[in-house]
Each structure stands twice: as C-alpha cells, then as structure tokens.
Design a protein around this motif. Sequence first.
Motif, PDB file in Angstrom:
ATOM      1  N   PRO A 163     -23.673  53.167 -13.843  1.00 21.44           N
ATOM      2  CA  PRO A 163     -24.296  53.270 -12.516  1.00 21.44           C
ATOM      3  C   PRO A 163     -25.258  52.111 -12.290  1.00 21.44           C
ATOM      4  CG  PRO A 163     -24.384  55.383 -13.662  1.00 21.44           C
ATOM      5  CD  PRO A 163     -23.915  54.372 -14.663  1.00 21.44           C
ATOM      6  N   PRO A 164     -25.386  51.638 -11.061  1.00 17.73           N
ATOM      7  CA  PRO A 164     -26.251  50.478 -10.785  1.00 17.73           C
ATOM      8  C   PRO A 164     -27.664  50.627 -11.342  1.00 17.73           C
ATOM      9  CG  PRO A 164     -24.942  51.006  -8.861  1.00 17.73           C
ATOM     10  CD  PRO A 164     -24.684  52.101  -9.859  1.00 17.73           C
ATOM     11  N   GLU A 165     -28.229  51.835 -11.271  1.00 19.20           N
ATOM     12  CA  GLU A 165     -29.602  52.028 -11.732  1.00 19.20           C
ATOM     13  C   GLU A 165     -29.730  51.937 -13.259  1.00 19.20           C
ATOM     14  OE1 GLU A 165     -27.762  56.169 -11.157  1.00 19.20           O
ATOM     15  OE2 GLU A 165     -27.713  54.189 -10.180  1.00 19.20           O
ATOM     16  N   CYS A 166     -28.579  51.982 -13.978  1.00 20.54           N
ATOM     17  CA  CYS A 166     -28.613  51.928 -15.452  1.00 20.54           C
ATOM     18  C   CYS A 166     -28.223  50.561 -16.002  1.00 20.54           C
ATOM     19  CB  CYS A 166     -27.668  52.980 -16.036  1.00 20.54           C
ATOM     20  SG  CYS A 166     -28.104  54.678 -15.623  1.00 20.54           S
ATOM     21  N   ARG A 167     -27.753  49.678 -15.148  1.00 19.14           N
ATOM     22  CA  ARG A 167     -27.156  48.430 -15.657  1.00 19.14           C
ATOM     23  C   ARG A 167     -28.168  47.510 -16.321  1.00 19.14           C
ATOM     24  NH1 ARG A 167     -22.996  47.414 -10.548  1.00 19.14           N
ATOM     25  NH2 ARG A 167     -21.733  49.295 -10.975  1.00 19.14           N
ATOM     26  N   LYS A 168     -29.354  47.384 -15.760  1.00 17.69           N
ATOM     27  CA  LYS A 168     -30.351  46.506 -16.383  1.00 17.69           C
ATOM     28  C   LYS A 168     -30.700  47.009 -17.782  1.00 17.69           C
ATOM     29  CE  LYS A 168     -34.817  44.284 -15.627  1.00 17.69           C
ATOM     30  NZ  LYS A 168     -35.978  44.116 -14.692  1.00 17.69           N
ATOM     31  N   HIS A 169     -30.858  48.332 -17.905  1.00 15.39           N
ATOM     32  CA  HIS A 169     -31.155  48.903 -19.217  1.00 15.39           C
ATOM     33  C   HIS A 169     -30.003  48.643 -20.191  1.00 15.39           C
ATOM     34  CE1 HIS A 169     -32.568  51.756 -22.260  1.00 15.39           C
ATOM     35  NE2 HIS A 169     -31.327  52.221 -22.309  1.00 15.39           N
ATOM     36  N   MET A 170     -28.761  48.828 -19.734  1.00 20.33           N
ATOM     37  CA  MET A 170     -27.610  48.654 -20.618  1.00 20.33           C
ATOM     38  C   MET A 170     -27.382  47.187 -20.968  1.00 20.33           C
ATOM     39  SD  MET A 170     -26.717  51.536 -21.573  1.00 20.33           S
ATOM     40  CE  MET A 170     -25.293  50.946 -22.497  1.00 20.33           C
ATOM     41  N   GLU A 171     -27.756  46.290 -20.063  1.00 23.09           N
ATOM     42  CA  GLU A 171     -27.704  44.864 -20.410  1.00 23.09           C
ATOM     43  C   GLU A 171     -28.667  44.566 -21.556  1.00 23.09           C
ATOM     44  OE1 GLU A 171     -28.569  42.765 -16.841  1.00 23.09           O
ATOM     45  OE2 GLU A 171     -26.487  42.770 -16.124  1.00 23.09           O
ATOM     46  N   GLY A 172     -29.843  45.186 -21.495  1.00 24.98           N
ATOM     47  CA  GLY A 172     -30.802  45.010 -22.581  1.00 24.98           C
ATOM     48  C   GLY A 172     -30.301  45.570 -23.895  1.00 24.98           C
ATOM     49  N   VAL A 173     -29.632  46.744 -23.837  1.00 28.90           N
ATOM     50  CA  VAL A 173     -29.049  47.341 -25.048  1.00 28.90           C
ATOM     51  C   VAL A 173     -27.976  46.416 -25.620  1.00 28.90           C
ATOM     52  CG1 VAL A 173     -27.615  49.235 -25.897  1.00 28.90           C
ATOM     53  CG2 VAL A 173     -29.574  49.713 -24.406  1.00 28.90           C
ATOM     54  N   ARG A 174     -27.098  45.942 -24.755  1.00 27.71           N
ATOM     55  CA  ARG A 174     -26.039  45.028 -25.206  1.00 27.71           C
ATOM     56  C   ARG A 174     -26.624  43.775 -25.854  1.00 27.71           C
ATOM     57  NH1 ARG A 174     -23.646  41.930 -20.416  1.00 27.71           N
ATOM     58  NH2 ARG A 174     -25.732  41.029 -20.713  1.00 27.71           N
ATOM     59  N   ASP A 175     -27.608  43.172 -25.204  1.00 26.68           N
ATOM     60  CA  ASP A 175     -28.187  41.930 -25.729  1.00 26.68           C
ATOM     61  C   ASP A 175     -28.902  42.178 -27.057  1.00 26.68           C
ATOM     62  OD1 ASP A 175     -27.189  40.700 -23.499  1.00 26.68           O
ATOM     63  OD2 ASP A 175     -29.112  40.627 -22.427  1.00 26.68           O
ATOM     64  N   TYR A 176     -29.557  43.336 -27.196  1.00 23.33           N
ATOM     65  CA  TYR A 176     -30.217  43.660 -28.463  1.00 23.33           C
ATOM     66  C   TYR A 176     -29.170  43.789 -29.568  1.00 23.33           C
ATOM     67  CZ  TYR A 176     -33.561  45.752 -31.707  1.00 23.33           C
ATOM     68  OH  TYR A 176     -34.375  45.985 -32.785  1.00 23.33           O
ATOM     69  N   CYS A 177     -28.057  44.457 -29.258  1.00 28.12           N
ATOM     70  CA  CYS A 177     -26.981  44.622 -30.246  1.00 28.12           C
ATOM     71  C   CYS A 177     -26.395  43.276 -30.643  1.00 28.12           C
ATOM     72  CB  CYS A 177     -25.889  45.529 -29.693  1.00 28.12           C
ATOM     73  SG  CYS A 177     -26.365  47.266 -29.540  1.00 28.12           S
ATOM     74  N   ARG A 178     -26.273  42.376 -29.671  1.00 27.69           N
ATOM     75  CA  ARG A 178     -25.734  41.050 -29.980  1.00 27.69           C
ATOM     76  C   ARG A 178     -26.679  40.290 -30.899  1.00 27.69           C
ATOM     77  NH1 ARG A 178     -25.145  38.673 -24.927  1.00 27.69           N
ATOM     78  NH2 ARG A 178     -22.961  39.259 -24.716  1.00 27.69           N
ATOM     79  N   ARG A 179     -27.971  40.367 -30.615  1.00 28.57           N
ATOM     80  CA  ARG A 179     -28.945  39.683 -31.483  1.00 28.57           C
ATOM     81  C   ARG A 179     -28.945  40.288 -32.883  1.00 28.57           C
ATOM     82  NH1 ARG A 179     -32.069  40.036 -26.717  1.00 28.57           N
ATOM     83  NH2 ARG A 179     -33.251  41.797 -27.555  1.00 28.57           N
ATOM     84  N   PHE A 180     -28.815  41.590 -32.955  1.00 30.06           N
ATOM     85  CA  PHE A 180     -28.742  42.256 -34.257  1.00 30.06           C
ATOM     86  C   PHE A 180     -27.526  41.763 -35.035  1.00 30.06           C
ATOM     87  CE2 PHE A 180     -27.072  45.706 -36.907  1.00 30.06           C
ATOM     88  CZ  PHE A 180     -28.168  45.999 -37.704  1.00 30.06           C
ATOM     89  N   ALA A 181     -26.366  41.692 -34.357  1.00 33.18           N
ATOM     90  CA  ALA A 181     -25.137  41.223 -35.012  1.00 33.18           C
ATOM     91  C   ALA A 181     -25.307  39.787 -35.516  1.00 33.18           C
ATOM     92  CB  ALA A 181     -23.958  41.311 -34.045  1.00 33.18           C
ATOM     93  N   ASP A 182     -25.931  38.940 -34.708  1.00 25.51           N
ATOM     94  CA  ASP A 182     -26.143  37.550 -35.124  1.00 25.51           C
ATOM     95  C   ASP A 182     -27.070  37.476 -36.334  1.00 25.51           C
ATOM     96  OD1 ASP A 182     -24.500  36.615 -33.116  1.00 25.51           O
ATOM     97  OD2 ASP A 182     -26.139  36.230 -31.712  1.00 25.51           O
ATOM     98  N   ALA A 183     -28.057  38.358 -36.381  1.00 22.21           N
ATOM     99  CA  ALA A 183     -28.963  38.375 -37.534  1.00 22.21           C
ATOM    100  C   ALA A 183     -28.231  38.805 -38.792  1.00 22.21           C
ATOM    101  CB  ALA A 183     -30.144  39.310 -37.253  1.00 22.21           C
TER     102      ALA A 183
END
Length: 336
Positions: A163-183
């Motif tokens: 949902p549009p109201e959740c997308r910014k939060h989920m973008e943050g979750v995705r980006d955190y997961c990506r940084r974790f994977a890179d680490a």
Amino acid sequence: MMLSLSALASERVRRREARIRQLERERDEREAAIFARIPRLAEIKELQSEIGLDVARLYLHRPTRFGKSFEELKEWSLQLSREREELLRRHGIDPYELEVHWDCPRCQNTGWVREPADGDTAAPPRKCACLVQEEIDDLYRAAGLTGPLREQTFEHFDITVYPPECRKHMEGVRDYCRRFADAVASGDARSSLLLQGAVGLGKTFLACAIGNRVIAAGKTVGYFTLPEFVELVRAEKLDEEFRSSTMQQLLDADLIILDDLGAEKVTEFVAQELFNLINLRLNRQLPMVASTNLRPSELEDVYGERIASRLLFGFEALTLQGEDVRKVLRLRSSEA
C-alpha cells in the motif's frame, strides 16, 4: 538439507572427468566412422604419431624408426598434413568432426586455463569462468536456494505491491537488508537479523534476497525452513556421523537463514538443537537471518524463553508492513 561443500567439490571433479571421457568417446566414434570410409586418414594419423616419436628419439639420441633427420621428419609431417586436408576437403568432411567438441574450448572442460609462458616463467593455471560459475551453482545447491528461491533478489523486489502508505517503510526495510547482505558478503557482519510480520509480507523473499546476494559473492549459506530444520534434526538423531558433520557446517557457514519460524510445533529435542545453533552462532558473532509470523509473546509460547530472548534481543529486528502480497498479485493477474 544443507549439502557438504567438500562432497559437492568431489562430485564436481567426477562430473567433469566423466564429461571429458564422454566427449572423447564421441570424438573416437566419429573418427572411427570416418576412418572406415577413408582408411588412408587412419594411416596418416598413425604415421604422424610415429614421426612424433622419432623426433623425441632424436632429442634423446636414440635409434629411430625411419632413420630421418629433424628436417626430413618435419617436411614429411607437413606433406601428410596437406594430404589429410585434401582428403577431408574431397570427401566434404569438416576437420572439426575429428576433434573433441568441448563444452568450454577455453579450458577443454578441465576448469583451468593455462596462459602461455612469459619467457622462462610459466604462469600458474587459473580458474576458468565456467568453473567459477559451476562453483557458484554448487553454493546455491549447498544452501538450498534453488528453483524460484534463486530468483528472489533485491532487483526483483517490487515495492509497488505494498500500500502507498507502507512503501517508504518497506523501502527502508529492503535497503537495510541489502546493507546487511553486503556486510555478510564482505565478512564485516557481526550481528543477526530477525524479520517479523504477518503472513505474505515478503519475509521469505527478503531472506532469500540476502542469501542470494551473499552467495553471489562466493560465500557459504545454509537456508532452512523450520520443517526442514526439524527433518535435519530427526535425521541426525539416527546418524551420529551425519549429525556431527552437518552441525559443523551450520556453525561454519558464512550465513544461516532460518525461515518461517513458528510454522511447526517443535519437540523439546528440536528446541534444544535450535537453541544450540542460535546461541553458538551469536556467541561466535556469525550472522543469521530468521523470519517469523509470530508476535514476541507467541515466540516465547512456542519456543520457550531462552530462544525467544535470543531472537528478540540478540537479533536486529525489522517489522514488515502492508497487506498479503500474494493477494495483491492475484488481483493484478485477474485484472490483466
């Protein structure tokens, strides 16, 4: 179930050796059929082989079969090569039919490329691209990330299913997961990650995306759903040797993913093994990813205080938001 990397490496060598034998056999069969049609080609091959032996004998100052000099042997070999080419041309035969049809001509299926010597120094062999890819494929097999799970990557993570109201939060979750994977991929990760949220919010997708990114960097990953972990523990209970070797892999892997915790009731024995795995990896600062649909209070009810405490306070927690992604995708499909 996690496969032994050493077993996969041995299997890889056996597979390549068997393929080389198969391709050489196929070449021999083509050659035999052509020689049956043109016997002179077989004679030429035999003569050139004997010429090569005579050249070696001359270098070693030993008696030769043909009694010719280096120059005479070289000229004779050239004449035979020209005769061979003419016979093949006359009969409409591609010379390639008398060669091995390698899957990878660069390394001739050995997996190793030898560069030409630089002066008196021979460069060490290096891995061919085909072997590197095969090793990566085996890492996926060892991890259990095969089939559709292998396609679940950050690049395929569709933020518009939320949902549009959740997308910014989920973008943050995705980006955190990506940084974790890179680490994890760079060997810098010392923490673990807990993905929480209701059914169908993409926890498995993000867990697999982390695993796929880590494997792409050549690191080892073990992926398990809780039922698969339970199956592993039950198998270990019957086989002590299997138990020790497999648990060692779980302790040594660069990343362990435990997906869908709470999907199955566990026995006291399984809960103890799950605790041992989580506790030992946390103590050794080896990263894990766990996902669950359970709320914090439910985690303690299902797994007990010791496991719940480590998951809730020993892991970095991310809570996913939105609606069941599968329902959104089904709706999109029906409207298409």
